[in-house]
Design a protein around this motif. Structure first.
Motif, short mmCIF file in Angstrom:
data_model
loop_
_atom_site.label_atom_id
_atom_site.label_comp_id
_atom_site.label_asym_id
_atom_site.label_seq_id
_atom_site.Cartn_x
_atom_site.Cartn_y
_atom_site.Cartn_z
N ASP A 137 0.96 -1.37 0.04
CA ASP A 137 -0.09 0.00 0.08
C ASP A 137 0.98 1.25 0.22
O ASP A 137 1.37 1.56 1.11
CB ASP A 137 -0.96 -0.29 1.24
CG ASP A 137 -1.54 1.36 1.45
OD1 ASP A 137 -2.56 1.38 2.44
OD2 ASP A 137 -1.50 2.46 0.82
N TYR A 138 1.10 1.76 -1.26
CA TYR A 138 2.03 2.82 -1.31
C TYR A 138 1.59 4.19 -0.87
O TYR A 138 2.55 5.35 -0.45
CB TYR A 138 2.65 2.78 -2.73
CG TYR A 138 1.96 3.01 -3.89
CD1 TYR A 138 1.63 1.99 -4.60
CD2 TYR A 138 1.05 3.94 -4.18
CE1 TYR A 138 0.72 2.06 -5.74
CE2 TYR A 138 0.42 4.06 -5.28
CZ TYR A 138 0.07 3.06 -6.06
OH TYR A 138 -0.96 3.17 -7.36
N LEU A 139 0.49 4.31 -0.46
CA LEU A 139 -0.19 5.48 -0.11
C LEU A 139 0.28 5.62 1.41
O LEU A 139 0.67 6.76 1.83
CB LEU A 139 -1.38 5.70 -0.19
CG LEU A 139 -2.07 6.14 -1.68
CD1 LEU A 139 -3.60 6.25 -1.52
CD2 LEU A 139 -1.22 7.10 -2.28
N ASP A 140 0.05 4.56 2.09
CA ASP A 140 0.30 4.29 3.67
C ASP A 140 1.64 3.67 4.19
O ASP A 140 1.60 3.63 5.33
CB ASP A 140 -0.64 3.99 4.37
CG ASP A 140 -2.19 5.00 4.10
OD1 ASP A 140 -3.36 4.41 4.19
OD2 ASP A 140 -1.91 6.15 4.03
N HIS A 141 2.37 3.46 3.19
CA HIS A 141 3.56 2.59 3.39
C HIS A 141 3.37 1.58 4.24
O HIS A 141 4.09 1.43 5.16
CB HIS A 141 4.46 3.67 3.87
CG HIS A 141 4.91 4.91 2.69
ND1 HIS A 141 5.76 5.71 3.43
CD2 HIS A 141 4.61 4.95 1.58
CE1 HIS A 141 5.92 6.74 2.20
NE2 HIS A 141 5.04 6.22 1.37
N ARG A 142 2.45 0.58 4.02
CA ARG A 142 2.20 -0.85 4.82
C ARG A 142 2.38 -1.88 3.71
O ARG A 142 1.92 -1.71 2.55
CB ARG A 142 0.87 -0.57 5.33
CG ARG A 142 0.72 0.49 6.29
CD ARG A 142 -0.64 0.31 7.03
NE ARG A 142 -1.69 0.57 5.84
CZ ARG A 142 -2.99 0.36 6.14
NH1 ARG A 142 -3.29 -0.25 7.14
NH2 ARG A 142 -3.73 0.52 5.24
N GLN A 143 2.74 -2.86 4.09
CA GLN A 143 3.00 -3.89 3.50
C GLN A 143 2.34 -5.40 4.12
O GLN A 143 2.50 -5.35 5.37
CB GLN A 143 4.53 -4.39 2.95
CG GLN A 143 5.18 -3.68 2.01
CD GLN A 143 5.69 -2.03 2.53
OE1 GLN A 143 6.04 -2.23 3.88
NE2 GLN A 143 5.51 -1.07 1.96
N PHE A 144 1.44 -6.09 3.11
CA PHE A 144 1.14 -7.18 3.84
C PHE A 144 1.35 -8.49 3.08
O PHE A 144 1.23 -8.58 1.86
CB PHE A 144 -0.51 -7.00 3.87
CG PHE A 144 -1.02 -5.86 4.26
CD1 PHE A 144 -1.31 -4.82 3.75
CD2 PHE A 144 -1.32 -5.67 5.91
CE1 PHE A 144 -1.83 -3.42 4.38
CE2 PHE A 144 -1.61 -4.48 6.30
CZ PHE A 144 -2.00 -3.38 5.55
N VAL A 145 1.32 -9.58 3.95
CA VAL A 145 1.66 -10.83 3.15
C VAL A 145 0.22 -11.31 2.71
O VAL A 145 -0.73 -11.42 3.77
CB VAL A 145 2.22 -11.96 3.97
CG1 VAL A 145 2.11 -13.33 3.17
CG2 VAL A 145 3.65 -11.44 3.96
#
Ligand SMILES: Cc1cc2nc3c(=O)[nH]c(=O)nc-3n(C[C@H](O)[C@H](O)[C@H](O)COP(=O)(O)O)c2cc1C
Length: 306
Positions: free
Chosen positions: A22-30
């Motif tokens: 999620d490049y707007l909120d700088h979060r990554q999820f598997v």
């Protein structure tokens, strides 16, 4: 309520897992297998209740983390604004920009001081020592004068560029984060050909054969005015020098800084120049013989006499 997959995220395969960025909120999820099914269900706006019962728990989790977006939500409004502004540049450009956008909480680790040898020293090639900037024939030494006169020129005279002027141009615009490759057509006392500038020794290393006008024009985006120039100084940047992805922005800016020095110096020397970012990277890489995986073609300064 209608849902759809976020338009401001991207899926990557990392270590055998699908990761949602999620490049707007700088979060990554598997993403697990069920997430994949649920996301495929909502590739377009669809009613939340339309998804089979067994996926509803996953849908709730994806929605809570903005992998799925609710129509009319704040996130939906934000994404519509981003798509409106960035749509024509495609998903990758906006992903890069927002993924490297720094926020109030961003931390800036010190960049690694030392790195491997500069991109190329070409020690085993013909090397030409250059006159220093002090030896050049400066027409204008008053900075304000030069700033006032500094502008882009796309018409060049037939005279050769003096070697001392080339020495000065390269000396004042070199800094080891941007590499300079002069492609010479008409410089006094210098064989036409492709050169690399070594800022440590203030020498040119010959790295390639003469380039004919049509090939140079093709490398510069079919801009015919380039053919009449005495030379084109191509700028490249080397990746290793920046630890974070934001480095890609920095190296572009660095090349811009280098070119401004060169442009002002050219004006001070009574030469003419214009910068071009309209280049065919692949042709420039072939011309200068650089490895596109580690060295990036940025643009070129087209230089000639008045
Ligand atoms: C990043 C950048 C890229 C440029 N690329 C081109 C180009 O591809 N072709 C061109 O003819 N001029 C190019 N220019 C020159 C601009 O057209 C020129 O700087 C602008 O028109 C302002 O004119 P001035 O430099 O005379 O003030 C570029 C300038 C910059 C700063």
């Amino acid at each position: 309520m209608r849902l759809r997959v976020s338009a401001c995220g991207a899926a990557f395969v990392v270590d055998g897992q699908v990761v949602w960025d999620d490049y707007l909120d700088h979060r990554q999820f598997v993403l697990g297998d069920d997430a994949d099914v649920a996301m495929r269900w909502f590739l377009r706006w669809r009613d939340r209740e339309s998804v089979p019962e067994r996926h509803r728990h996953t849908v709730a989790a994806l929605l809570a983390n903005d992998v799925l977006v609710a129509e009319g939500s704040q996130r939906d409004a934000q994404e519509r604004a981003v798509l409106h502004a960035w749509g024509r540049w495609g998903p990758i450009a906006r992903a890069y920009h927002f993924a490297t956008r720094t926020t109030r909480g961003s931390r800036f680790p010190a960049e690694s001081a030392e790195g491997p040898e500069p991109v190329g020293t070409f020690r085993d090639t013909e090397r030409i020592p250059l006159p220093s900037a002090e030896q050049a024939q400066w027409r204008h030494r008053d900075l304000l004068d030069v700033l006032r006169q500094n502008q882009s020129h796309r018409e060049f005279g037939p005279e050769a560029v003096p070697l001392s002027s080339l020495g000065a141009l390269l000396q004042v615009s070199s800094e080891h984060s941007t590499e300079l490759y002069p492609v010479v057509q008409n410089v006094e006392g210098l064989k036409p050909g492709v050169y690399h500038y070594d800022g440590h020794t203030h020498e040119l290393a010959m790295v390639g054969d003469p380039v004919n006008g049509p090939d140079l024009v093709a490398a510069c985006g079919d801009q015919p005015w380039v053919a009449a120039a005495g030379l084109v100084v191509f700028y490249t940047s080397v990746l290793w020098r920046h630890d974070s992805a934001r480095g890609y922005r920095t190296l572009q800016l660095d090349a811009g800084h280098r070119n401004q020095n060169l442009s002002l110096a050219a004006t001070g020397l009574g030469l003419r120049t214009a910068f071009t970012s309209t280049i065919r990277d692949e042709l420039v890489e072939e011309l200068i013989g650089c490895d596109p995986t580690t060295e990036l073609a940025i643009g070129g300064a087209v230089v000639g006499t008045a």
